[in-house]
Design an enzyme around this catalytic site. Structure first.
Site, PDB file in Angstrom:
ATOM      1  CB  CYS A  75       3.993   3.249  10.463  1.00  0.00           C
ATOM      2  SG  CYS A  75       3.195   1.890   9.604  1.00  0.00           S
ATOM      3  CB  THR A 106      10.674  -9.704 -12.580  1.00  0.00           C
ATOM      4  OG1 THR A 106      11.583  -9.376 -13.625  1.00  0.00           O
ATOM      5  CG2 THR A 106      10.271 -11.159 -12.686  1.00  0.00           C
ATOM      6  CG  ASN A 157      -3.148   3.526  10.119  1.00  0.00           C
ATOM      7  OD1 ASN A 157      -3.646   4.500   9.548  1.00  0.00           O
ATOM      8  ND2 ASN A 157      -2.006   3.592  10.752  1.00  0.00           N
ATOM      9  CB  SER A 184      -1.142  -3.724   1.806  1.00  0.00           C
ATOM     10  OG  SER A 184       0.014  -4.386   2.248  1.00  0.00           O
ATOM     11  CB  ALA A 185      -1.008  -9.311   0.173  1.00  0.00           C
ATOM     12  CG  HIS A 186       1.521  -6.718   5.201  1.00  0.00           C
ATOM     13  ND1 HIS A 186       1.429  -6.268   6.503  1.00  0.00           N
ATOM     14  CD2 HIS A 186       1.882  -5.656   4.461  1.00  0.00           C
ATOM     15  CE1 HIS A 186       1.746  -4.968   6.532  1.00  0.00           C
ATOM     16  NE2 HIS A 186       2.013  -4.578   5.303  1.00  0.00           N
ATOM     17  CD  GLN A 241      -5.235  -1.239   9.038  1.00  0.00           C
ATOM     18  OE1 GLN A 241      -5.943  -2.134   9.521  1.00  0.00           O
ATOM     19  NE2 GLN A 241      -3.933  -1.197   9.213  1.00  0.00           N
ATOM     20  CB  ALA A 245      -0.956  -0.005   1.189  1.00  0.00           C
ATOM     21  CB  THR A 246       4.246   2.136   1.271  1.00  0.00           C
ATOM     22  OG1 THR A 246       3.949   1.874   2.646  1.00  0.00           O
ATOM     23  CG2 THR A 246       5.190   3.325   1.172  1.00  0.00           C
TER      24      THR A 246
HETATM   25  C1  LIG Z   1      -0.336  -0.842   6.432  1.00  0.00           C
HETATM   26  C2  LIG Z   1      -0.859   0.372   5.793  1.00  0.00           C
HETATM   27  C3  LIG Z   1      -0.186   1.008   4.747  1.00  0.00           C
HETATM   28  C4  LIG Z   1       1.150   0.531   4.264  1.00  0.00           C
HETATM   29  O1  LIG Z   1       1.045  -0.677   3.586  1.00  0.00           O
HETATM   30  P1  LIG Z   1       2.369  -1.532   3.243  1.00  0.00           P
HETATM   31  O2  LIG Z   1       1.857  -2.584   2.344  1.00  0.00           O
HETATM   32  O3  LIG Z   1       2.878  -2.041   4.533  1.00  0.00           O
HETATM   33  O4  LIG Z   1       3.316  -0.613   2.558  1.00  0.00           O
HETATM   34  C5  LIG Z   1      -0.764   2.108   4.179  1.00  0.00           C
HETATM   35  N1  LIG Z   1      -1.931   2.584   4.613  1.00  0.00           N
HETATM   36  C6  LIG Z   1      -2.604   2.012   5.619  1.00  0.00           C
HETATM   37  C7  LIG Z   1      -3.906   2.582   6.048  1.00  0.00           C
HETATM   38  C8  LIG Z   1      -2.081   0.894   6.252  1.00  0.00           C
HETATM   39  O5  LIG Z   1      -2.750   0.342   7.270  1.00  0.00           O
END
Ligand SMILES: *Cc1c(COP(=O)(O)O)cnc(C)c1O
Length: 387
Positions: free
Chosen positions: A332, A247, A159, A207-209, A187, A74-75
């Protein structure tokens, strides 16, 4: 007492199903090849896995697969959306005045990107401030809109607080305006239904994680009709229809696809169960007294609980809760000892902001975990208040 993980908003473990699929995409006997290799079966198979994942993500978001651009998370998605859009407009008309609307409680990946544009690209920015419940209201966006507003960027779910922004209502306001609407949904995916058509947004980051996929992989949804043009931030082989070179990591994408499939399958069950656990946690610690809920009571996703404890020092509290993994403010920003800028923005004093704990429940949290956390927090807070 074993260590308990209540920090699912910082990151989630991979679902076992996801980890299995990833491990099948690494070695020679697995699906390891470069998806851009067109001259052999290994490459075709990898491409198939990547496109399957793209279809799964598109389906979850109610998007067209061609609207899904892979990123590292997401960053990067936020950077690509925000800088990519501004650079496109600058390319079209270099001297045009540009205005962005965002909020003071966005993730740093949005705030720092917007600040960069302010500093180096002569962009004017309005930072909306939340109300005491942590909400950014559509009327605030309406009030800040100008003729030169080119972009509105707001998060779907905060978040730190878990509060939900009324994205469809804001999109409706922007309907007659030329500004593009970007939403950071990192989120939101996996916690609520995210539907880019119903929400009517132009760009959306995920973001997958944050939903039981691997770290280091994500996507940006880029609307095709009407097409939202953005300039690539990563130049190279012209992958992802020229929007993001590099890639493609077959294993990460297969994992993200599977995580997406599990969300589609389990979202409503997860949501109900997690809400019950979260509400029990709140009930269990509220009785300690002088405990303040941060963020709106109901306009909030099911997994988040952010509270400030009166009468205790935040850092000592966190240190004393060594067996319970939680966040003070956002993960963060917790490298610095500044009080959370989000808790400050909703009007918490420095002391109460420092004594804030973000607890986030997830798919693998059990009722027994919650009871243990309640008794541990009760023990620690009672002890610290006596000193
Ligand atoms: C975790 C998060 C991000 C960053 O995502 P990453 O995949 O870790 O770079 C950005 N925005 C929000 C709201 C998040 O919770």
């Amino acid at each position: 007492m074993k260590s308990l993980y209540l920090d699912y908003a910082a990151t989630t473990p991979c679902a076992p199903e996801v980890a299995k699929l990833i491990s099948e995409c690494l070695t020679l006997d697995g699906n390891f090849a470069n998806p851009a290799s067109r001259s052999h079966r290994f490459g075709w198979q990898a491409e198939q896995a990547v496109e399957k994942a793209r279809g799964q993500v598109a389906e979850l978001l109610n998007a067209d697969p061609r609207e899904v651009v892979w990123t590292s998370g997401a960053t990067e998605s936020n950077n690509l959306a925000i800088k990519g859009r501004v650079e496109y407009l600058r390319l079209e008309t270099p001297d045009i005045p540009l205005h962005i609307i965002t909020s003071s409680i966005e993730h740093k990946a949005v705030l720092d990107t917007v600040a960069y544009l302010e500093k180096f690209h002569n962009v004017d920015v309005t930072y909306l401030t939340p109300d005491a419940d942590g909400l950014i209201l559509p009327s605030q966006v309406e009030g800040a809109l100008r003729d030169d507003t080119c972009l509105v960027t707001l998060m779907a779910v905060n978040n730190e607080l878990g509060t939900i922004t009324d994205i469809p209502a804001i999109a409706k306001l922007l309907k007659k305006h030329s500004a593009v609407f970007h939403v950071d949904a990192a989120q939101a995916v996996g916690k609520m239904v995210v539907n880019v058509q119903a929400w009517d947004v132009d760009l959306l980051s995920l973001s997958a994680h944050k939903f039981y996929g691997p770290k280091g992989i994500g996507a940006l949804y880029v609307r095709r009709e009407p097409q939202v043009k953005i300039i690539s931030q990563m130049h190279g082989g012209g992958h992802e229809r020229g929007m993001r070179s590099g890639t493609l990591p077959t294993h990460q994408l297969a994992g993200m696809g599977e995580a997406t499939r599990l969300v589609s399958e389990q979202l409503s069950d997860d949501e109900t169960r997690i809400r019950t656990l979260r509400d029990r946690l709140w009930q269990g610690i509220e009785i300690l007294g002088d405990v303040h809920l941060n963020g709106h009571e109901s306009q909030r996703v099911a997994n988040h609980l952010n509270v400030s404890f009166g009468g205790v020092d935040g850092e000592i509290l966190l240190a004393s809760l060594a067996k319970v993994a939680v966040s003070s403010g956002s993960a963060c920003t917790s490298a610095s000892v500044e009080p959370s800028y989000v808790l400050k923005a909703i009007g918490r004093s420095d002391v109460l902001a420092h004594a804030g704990l973000r607890m986030s429940v997830g798919r693998y949290t059990t009722a027994d975990d919650i009871e243990q956390v309640i008794s541990e927090i009760s023990r620690v807070v009672t002890l610290l208040r006596k000193q």
